[in-house]
Motif scaffolding. Structure first.
Motif, PDB file in Angstrom:
ATOM      1  N   ILE A  35       0.837  -1.201   0.000  1.00 19.16           N
ATOM      2  CA  ILE A  35       0.000   0.000   0.000  1.00 19.16           C
ATOM      3  C   ILE A  35       0.876   1.256   0.000  1.00 19.16           C
ATOM      4  O   ILE A  35       0.628   2.207  -0.752  1.00 19.16           O
ATOM      5  N   VAL A  36       1.924   1.256   0.832  1.00 21.88           N
ATOM      6  CA  VAL A  36       2.815   2.418   0.908  1.00 21.88           C
ATOM      7  C   VAL A  36       3.549   2.604  -0.422  1.00 21.88           C
ATOM      8  O   VAL A  36       3.696   3.740  -0.897  1.00 21.88           O
ATOM      9  N   ASP A  37       3.984   1.513  -1.056  1.00 16.58           N
ATOM     10  CA  ASP A  37       4.641   1.621  -2.364  1.00 16.58           C
ATOM     11  C   ASP A  37       3.693   2.206  -3.412  1.00 16.58           C
ATOM     12  O   ASP A  37       4.074   3.056  -4.218  1.00 16.58           O
ATOM     13  N   ARG A  38       2.448   1.771  -3.406  1.00 15.04           N
ATOM     14  CA  ARG A  38       1.459   2.276  -4.369  1.00 15.04           C
ATOM     15  C   ARG A  38       1.195   3.773  -4.151  1.00 15.04           C
ATOM     16  O   ARG A  38       1.113   4.549  -5.107  1.00 15.04           O
ATOM     17  N   LEU A  39       1.086   4.175  -2.873  1.00 13.12           N
ATOM     18  CA  LEU A  39       0.877   5.603  -2.574  1.00 13.12           C
ATOM     19  C   LEU A  39       2.096   6.427  -2.979  1.00 13.12           C
ATOM     20  O   LEU A  39       1.957   7.564  -3.448  1.00 13.12           O
ATOM     21  N   GLU A  40       3.283   5.869  -2.813  1.00  8.96           N
ATOM     22  CA  GLU A  40       4.487   6.594  -3.189  1.00  8.96           C
ATOM     23  C   GLU A  40       4.553   6.789  -4.708  1.00  8.96           C
ATOM     24  O   GLU A  40       4.966   7.846  -5.195  1.00  8.96           O
ATOM     25  N   ARG A  41       4.124   5.767  -5.462  1.00  3.27           N
ATOM     26  CA  ARG A  41       4.091   5.911  -6.927  1.00  3.27           C
ATOM     27  C   ARG A  41       3.079   6.974  -7.373  1.00  3.27           C
ATOM     28  O   ARG A  41       3.236   7.590  -8.413  1.00  3.27           O
TER      29      ARG A  41
END
Length: 119
Positions: A92-98
């Motif tokens: 989830i954090v990786d997706r938000l960072e993208r």
């Protein structure tokens, strides 16, 4: 000094019909005092000794491990749950960072959403 009688000599005396000699006929039991027999008995005793102490030490070690796991249950539980949360929230954090959200804000938002879903 008289030589010990053998089975063959005892048998001859009994076959001759001598009642007195027949009363004393007994089988000669071979003594296992030879070095090979002593070594075999020593090895057997040594093996049994090692097996017995191996079991004693295995049981003692199992007791120590259970005792330590009882003491460390809470800290280990915390580490395991932390690893689960990080594994779940990492995607989830990786997706938000993208999508352009700062990683710290994404992590904070992920924890808030997770606690809201759990509660």
């Amino acid at each position: 000094m008289a030589e010990p009688r053998t089975n063959q000599e005892d048998g001859k005396a009994a076959a001759a019909g001598s009642q007195a000699a027949a009363a004393f006929v007994r089988p000669v039991v071979e003594k296992s005092d030879s070095p090979a027999a002593c070594d075999a008995r020593t090895e057997t005793a040594r093996r049994r000794y090692y097996i017995a102490w191996t079991w004693v030490l295995a049981i003692a070690l199992a007791g120590v491990v259970i005792f330590l796991l009882n003491i460390l249950a809470i800290p280990v539980g915390i580490v395991i749950w932390t690893a689960v949360f990080v594994f779940i929230l990492h995607g989830i954090v990786d997706r938000l960072e993208r999508c352009g959200v700062n990683r710290i804000l994404g992590t904070t938002a992920s924890y808030i959403i997770m606690f809201a879903v759990i509660a």
